[in-house]
Design a protein around this motif. Structure first.
Motif, PDB file in Angstrom:
ATOM      1  N   ARG A   1     -83.762 -17.490  60.840  1.00 45.27           N
ATOM      2  CA  ARG A   1     -83.782 -18.723  60.062  1.00 45.27           C
ATOM      3  C   ARG A   1     -84.126 -18.488  58.593  1.00 45.27           C
ATOM      4  O   ARG A   1     -84.318 -19.433  57.843  1.00 45.27           O
ATOM      5  N   GLY A   2     -84.230 -17.225  58.193  1.00 39.98           N
ATOM      6  CA  GLY A   2     -84.520 -16.928  56.802  1.00 39.98           C
ATOM      7  C   GLY A   2     -85.947 -17.213  56.403  1.00 39.98           C
ATOM      8  O   GLY A   2     -86.232 -17.470  55.226  1.00 39.98           O
ATOM      9  N   GLU A   3     -86.873 -17.158  57.365  1.00 42.20           N
ATOM     10  CA  GLU A   3     -88.279 -17.444  57.111  1.00 42.20           C
ATOM     11  C   GLU A   3     -89.099 -16.160  57.080  1.00 42.20           C
ATOM     12  O   GLU A   3     -88.671 -15.115  57.573  1.00 42.20           O
ATOM     13  N   GLN A   4     -90.281 -16.237  56.517  1.00 39.10           N
ATOM     14  CA  GLN A   4     -91.166 -15.086  56.427  1.00 39.10           C
ATOM     15  C   GLN A   4     -91.787 -14.773  57.794  1.00 39.10           C
ATOM     16  O   GLN A   4     -92.122 -15.682  58.560  1.00 39.10           O
ATOM     17  N   THR A   5     -91.969 -13.493  58.076  1.00 41.27           N
ATOM     18  CA  THR A   5     -92.555 -13.092  59.362  1.00 41.27           C
ATOM     19  C   THR A   5     -94.038 -12.774  59.257  1.00 41.27           C
ATOM     20  O   THR A   5     -94.747 -12.776  60.257  1.00 41.27           O
ATOM     21  N   GLY A   6     -94.518 -12.467  58.060  1.00 38.97           N
ATOM     22  CA  GLY A   6     -95.913 -12.081  57.908  1.00 38.97           C
ATOM     23  C   GLY A   6     -96.109 -10.600  58.171  1.00 38.97           C
ATOM     24  O   GLY A   6     -95.188  -9.880  58.555  1.00 38.97           O
ATOM     25  N   PRO A   7     -97.338 -10.097  57.977  1.00 41.41           N
ATOM     26  CA  PRO A   7     -97.611  -8.666  58.158  1.00 41.41           C
ATOM     27  C   PRO A   7     -97.430  -8.234  59.608  1.00 41.41           C
ATOM     28  O   PRO A   7     -97.548  -9.037  60.536  1.00 41.41           O
ATOM     29  N   LEU A   8     -97.166  -6.936  59.787  1.00 44.46           N
ATOM     30  CA  LEU A   8     -96.992  -6.404  61.135  1.00 44.46           C
ATOM     31  C   LEU A   8     -98.318  -6.446  61.884  1.00 44.46           C
ATOM     32  O   LEU A   8     -99.360  -6.065  61.340  1.00 44.46           O
ATOM     33  N   PRO A   9     -98.316  -6.903  63.147  1.00 47.01           N
ATOM     34  CA  PRO A   9     -99.551  -6.860  63.922  1.00 47.01           C
ATOM     35  C   PRO A   9     -99.918  -5.407  64.245  1.00 47.01           C
ATOM     36  O   PRO A   9     -99.041  -4.552  64.328  1.00 47.01           O
ATOM     37  N   PRO A  10    -101.192  -5.097  64.439  1.00 53.40           N
ATOM     38  CA  PRO A  10    -101.571  -3.733  64.808  1.00 53.40           C
ATOM     39  C   PRO A  10    -101.023  -3.384  66.190  1.00 53.40           C
ATOM     40  O   PRO A  10    -101.036  -4.226  67.087  1.00 53.40           O
ATOM     41  N   PRO A  11    -100.519  -2.162  66.381  1.00 49.90           N
ATOM     42  CA  PRO A  11     -99.974  -1.787  67.694  1.00 49.90           C
ATOM     43  C   PRO A  11    -101.073  -1.688  68.744  1.00 49.90           C
ATOM     44  O   PRO A  11    -102.229  -1.382  68.425  1.00 49.90           O
ATOM     45  N   THR A  12    -100.699  -1.962  69.976  1.00 45.40           N
ATOM     46  CA  THR A  12    -101.646  -1.936  71.091  1.00 45.40           C
ATOM     47  C   THR A  12    -101.138  -0.980  72.164  1.00 45.40           C
ATOM     48  O   THR A  12     -99.993  -1.100  72.608  1.00 45.40           O
ATOM     49  N   ALA A  13    -101.966  -0.053  72.567  1.00 47.72           N
ATOM     50  CA  ALA A  13    -101.606   0.891  73.620  1.00 47.72           C
ATOM     51  C   ALA A  13    -102.194   0.447  74.958  1.00 47.72           C
ATOM     52  O   ALA A  13    -103.190  -0.289  75.006  1.00 47.72           O
TER      53      ALA A  13
END
Length: 416
Positions: free
Chosen positions: A307-319
């Motif tokens: 939709r052409g919207e902002q996603t924001g920063p990447l979440p921290p990965p989880t193992a």
């Protein structure tokens, strides 16, 4: 995209595991979902989350006729977002501007970028140009060149265009390599001017990487390791992993392609060195429930990018987030001829949460929130337990309805 925003979403197909899992995530978040349905067996068939089912030609049989039907659906219904859950992304990229103007938000790359990953030979060259690790790989342009690799066995032989683990053979002896070279699919690939891959195996677990890009910029990423093999080389159990280098690798790949939308890669982890070796690139998002449970937020981000919207920063990965696909495990037992006892043991382990199931969540069939989804798999499982030999009749031999075949790829290349 703001939390809690609800959208009318159309999925481009209804039969793949990926479509089923995207549907699960969308349904749990309250989105209204329609699906393009090309017929055949579908894990979305009885889902309470499918509001509309649009009948259409099988994509595998004729991608251009399928696109005609998709145009009609988009013209006649008010969808906010179109999500290509399988290789319909390839066809949509061929007509990106046209479909992008039909009103539904759509995130697909240019067709020029798709061509560099859809053809496995081109993808090998691309990985080499970018300096991304891959197994020792050669390209064979004819039968003679293919047979010339008899001195470096074992090798995987891969068609230039293949999907759903079809078009890949392991040759461990010169005799087996000769049988692979004589297969009609291999000969057809050579006759069409294509090259096949000859790739040395790398020991180690398979790692499945899912990424999302916004105009070449990484907007989401997740990785999981295959804990147990499923039917036809798939995964019947996964565990989220955090591996150094993967984010950097995928960011480099997406930037080089100016990729827009989802992109996935399969890699093998060499546990001795800790290095991953990329063995396949797929222009789509593959089975995102493990990513959802691990907090990677890929489906919501996909909607936002569309939709052409902002996603924001990447979440921290989880193992360490474990998931399983019980139906894939049952089918694997049938496929390998392990029989009734193995299938019953698998069902008991799942019911009593033993083994892998002790700390794992079912990702393919969310019985608790969408109970009717289990009706078809339960019926198939019951039939196989009663008569394991039925697998020989039930096992698919042709390309699934949602897959892009080599002939379909050629049609897209030749289309005006």
């Amino acid at each position: 995209m703001a939390e809690g925003t609800r959208h009318r979403v159309l999925l481009t197909e209804a039969s793949s595991n990926s479509a089923r899992e995207v549907l699960t995530v969308l349904g749990r978040h309250g989105h209204e979902v329609g699906v393009m349905d090309g017929g055949g067996v579908s894990l979305t068939a009885c889902s309470r989350w499918v509001r509309r089912r649009h009948r259409c030609p099988r994509f595998a049989a004729d991608p251009l006729r399928y696109l005609d039907a998709l145009r009609e659906v988009l013209a006649g219904h008010d969808y906010d977002v179109l999500l290509p859950t399988h290789e319909q992304l390839v066809a949509l990229a061929r007509y990106r501007e046209e479909f992008g103007a039909l009103g539904a938000g759509l995130a697909v790359p240019s067709f020029a970028s798709v061509r560099r990953v859809q053809d496995k030979s081109a993808a090998v060259r691309l990985l080499g140009e970018l300096g991304l690790p891959q197994p020792e790989t050669a390209l064979a342009a004819d039968v003679k060149e293919l047979l010339g690799h008899a001195g470096r066995l074992p090798v995987y032989v891969k068609l230039p265009v293949a999907t759903s683990s079809r078009g890949v053979w392991l040759a461990e002896s010169p005799e087996r390599l000769a049988r692979v070279a004589a297969l009609p699919a291999v000969r057809d690939a050579f006759a069409a001017g294509g090259t096949v891959l000859v790739q040395r195996p790398v020991p180690g677990p398979l790692v499945m990487v899912q990424a999302l890009f916004d105009g070449g910029t990484l907007a989401g990423i997740h990785a999981s390791a295959r804990g147990r093999e499923g039917v036809q080389g798939s995964a019947s159990a996964k565990e989220s992993v955090v591996l150094p280098g993967i984010t950097r690798h995928l960011a480099r790949l997406g930037a080089a392609l100016d990729w827009h939308g989802p992109l996935s890669a399969d890699a093998v982890l060499d546990e001795r060195s800790g290095q991953v070796h990329y063995v396949d690139i797929n222009p789509r998002l593959v089975e995102p429930v493990n990513a959802e449970l691990a907090g990677a937020d890929l489906v919501r981000r996909w909607l936002a990018v569309s939709r052409g919207e902002q996603t924001g920063p990447l979440p921290p990965p989880t193992a360490g987030v474990r998931t399983h696909l019980l139906f894939a495990a049952i089918l694997r037992h049938a496929e390998t001829g392990r029989g009734r006892r193995a299938m019953l043991r698998e069902l008991v382990d799942a019911a009593t949460r033993r083994g892998w199931y002790a700390d794992s969540v079912e990702e393919l069939l969310p019985v608790g929130s969408d109970p009717a989804a289990a009706l078809l798999p339960a019926a198939v499982t019951a039939c196989l337990v009663v008569s394991p030999g039925l697998w020989r009749r039930l096992a698919p031999t042709a390309a699934p309805a949602h897959a892009l075949t080599p002939s379909g790829w050629r049609r897209l290349l030749e289309a005006p």
